[in-house]
Design an enzyme around this catalytic site. Structure first.
Site, PDB file in Angstrom:
ATOM      1  N   ILE A 158       4.609  -8.890  -8.009  1.00 46.79           N
ATOM      2  CA  ILE A 158       4.704  -7.431  -8.080  1.00 46.79           C
ATOM      3  C   ILE A 158       6.046  -7.010  -8.650  1.00 46.79           C
ATOM      4  CG2 ILE A 158       4.710  -5.296  -6.738  1.00 46.79           C
ATOM      5  CD1 ILE A 158       2.762  -6.699  -4.786  1.00 46.79           C
ATOM      6  N   CYS A 207      10.282  -7.762  -1.704  1.00 38.98           N
ATOM      7  CA  CYS A 207      10.548  -9.059  -1.079  1.00 38.98           C
ATOM      8  C   CYS A 207       9.648  -9.242   0.139  1.00 38.98           C
ATOM      9  CB  CYS A 207      12.014  -9.152  -0.656  1.00 38.98           C
ATOM     10  SG  CYS A 207      12.564  -7.792   0.393  1.00 38.98           S
ATOM     11  N   PRO A 208       9.401 -10.482   0.556  1.00 37.29           N
ATOM     12  CA  PRO A 208       8.629 -10.705   1.786  1.00 37.29           C
ATOM     13  C   PRO A 208       9.418 -10.254   2.998  1.00 37.29           C
ATOM     14  CG  PRO A 208       9.537 -12.765   0.971  1.00 37.29           C
ATOM     15  CD  PRO A 208       9.818 -11.741  -0.081  1.00 37.29           C
ATOM     16  N   ARG A 236       6.960  -3.822   2.839  1.00 34.47           N
ATOM     17  CA  ARG A 236       6.696  -3.837   4.276  1.00 34.47           C
ATOM     18  C   ARG A 236       7.575  -2.785   4.927  1.00 34.47           C
ATOM     19  NH1 ARG A 236       2.833  -6.232   3.117  1.00 34.47           N
ATOM     20  NH2 ARG A 236       2.016  -8.226   3.895  1.00 34.47           N
ATOM     21  N   ASP A 260       4.978   3.654   0.928  1.00 40.40           N
ATOM     22  CA  ASP A 260       3.551   3.439   1.150  1.00 40.40           C
ATOM     23  C   ASP A 260       3.334   2.661   2.447  1.00 40.40           C
ATOM     24  OD1 ASP A 260       0.756   3.588   0.090  1.00 40.40           O
ATOM     25  OD2 ASP A 260       0.921   1.398   0.147  1.00 40.40           O
ATOM     26  N   GLU A 265       2.206   1.645  11.936  1.00 36.08           N
ATOM     27  CA  GLU A 265       1.104   2.255  11.195  1.00 36.08           C
ATOM     28  C   GLU A 265      -0.139   2.385  12.073  1.00 36.08           C
ATOM     29  OE1 GLU A 265       2.479   0.582   6.792  1.00 36.08           O
ATOM     30  OE2 GLU A 265       0.771  -0.334   7.799  1.00 36.08           O
ATOM     31  N   HIS A 284      -0.381   3.663   3.104  1.00 34.03           N
ATOM     32  CA  HIS A 284      -0.576   2.220   2.895  1.00 34.03           C
ATOM     33  C   HIS A 284      -1.816   1.950   2.030  1.00 34.03           C
ATOM     34  CE1 HIS A 284       0.477  -1.937   4.752  1.00 34.03           C
ATOM     35  NE2 HIS A 284       0.040  -2.060   3.502  1.00 34.03           N
TER      36      HIS A 284
END
Length: 318
Positions: A158, A207-208, A236, A260, A265, A284
């Site tokens: 991404i 990034c993760p 995230r 997003d 959530e 999201h």
């Protein structure tokens, strides 16, 4: 082979088909599953598919028939991988299915902020343009992306896609990445996180989420940034300390925050980010274009078929 889908609605609310999965076993579909329902619903299942329902060590302990967990997403932090491996359960994910739409959402947010698209549209519904004394009007200056520097944290699929689009707009691109400079496409400048933060007119997070990146954007990192900077988070929620972000936005330390994803959530009603005028949120959905969800289901079926044939495809726990 019994296949249980725990939270089907988020992936397929009825506009797509589960036929490719149904061809691989006896499928039971649940739109939503609460944590205390997981063990009961999966008690005879050999294969479980989940998007956001957590599979904990306790759940693995209670499911002796379970052989395979398919995560209906790219991120798999909802699975206790150590427990899965201990029980001999294979876990797979679906990488890269939503790359195009997540990158598209980054620029949907960015262009909305720089060109006030939603603001103008709402004013014009109320008749402002119709009643204007001039052929055009604006309240604030709009800005060209070509004059801006985009900072990207994380250059996976991404991040790399976002970089390509940014360069097509004429933006300068700087990236905080583990990749060496010689492996980066022409036009992407590798930099330290501090240099990216100080230089970025737009900072986008790809990034993760792990212990090193949790709250990577916080009071200290925001202090390094320009007060005119825009931060975009389609990665995230916990990459950003939301309390620090809300404080910075309220005090004019940043121009805007587009997200997003949130730390919780759905977000809590008292989350200050949900009411600030310079915060722009989407629920999201960056991953959820129809095209991306079609690819997701197709790859889920391929992952399961490979597992049944004794092959390894997108296995994340060895």
């Amino acid at each position: 082979m019994k296949i249980v889908i725990l939270d089907a609605y988020s992936v397929n609310p009825g506009d797509l088909s589960w036929e490719s999965i149904e061809a691989l076993g006896d499928v039971v579909v649940y739109d939503r599953t609460k944590p205390d329902e997981v063990a009961v619903r999966c008690k005879d299942a050999e294969i479980v598919l989940t998007n956001k329902v957590k599979i904990t060590a306790e759940i693995f302990d209670s499911l002796p028939c379970l052989k395979y967990v398919g995560v209906m997403a790219t991120g798999y932090d909802i699975i206790d991988l150590k427990a899965a491996t201990a029980h001999g359960v294979k876990v797979t994910n679906v990488p890269a299915y939503s790359t195009d739409h997540v990158a598209q959402m980054v620029f949907a947010h960015l262009l909305n902020i720089t060109d006030y698209v939603d603001s103008f549209a709402r004013q014009n519904r109320d008749g402002r343009w119709t009643n204007s004394a001039d052929f055009c009007y604006w309240d604030k200056p709009t800005h060209e992306l070509a004059a801006m520097t985009m900072g990207i944290v994380g250059l996976g699929n991404i991040g790399m896609k976002v970089a390509g689009i940014a360069m097509a707009f004429g933006m300068k691109v700087m990236a905080y990445t583990s990749k060496p400079q010689e492996q980066l496409p022409e036009g992407i400048q590798k930099a330290t996180l501090g240099d990216v933060l100080r230089s970025a007119d737009v900072l986008t997070l790809h990034c993760p989420l792990n212990e090193q990146t949790r709250y990577i954007i916080n009071r200290d990192s925001i202090h390094l940034m320009k007060s005119s900077a825009i931060v975009i988070n389609t990665g995230r929620g916990p990459l950003v300390d939301e309390a620090d972000m809300a404080e910075a936005l309220a005090k004019g330390r940043l121009q805007a925050y587009a997200a997003d994803v949130m730390g919780q959530e759905p977000p809590a009603k008292d989350n200050p980010l949900m009411s600030l005028p310079n915060v722009f949120t989407t629920p999201h959905i960056a991953w959820a274009s129809q095209e991306a969800r079609v690819r997701l289901i197709a790859q889920l079926a391929k992952n399961i078929e490979a597992f049944k044939n004794g092959e390894t495809l997108n296995v994340v726990n060895g």
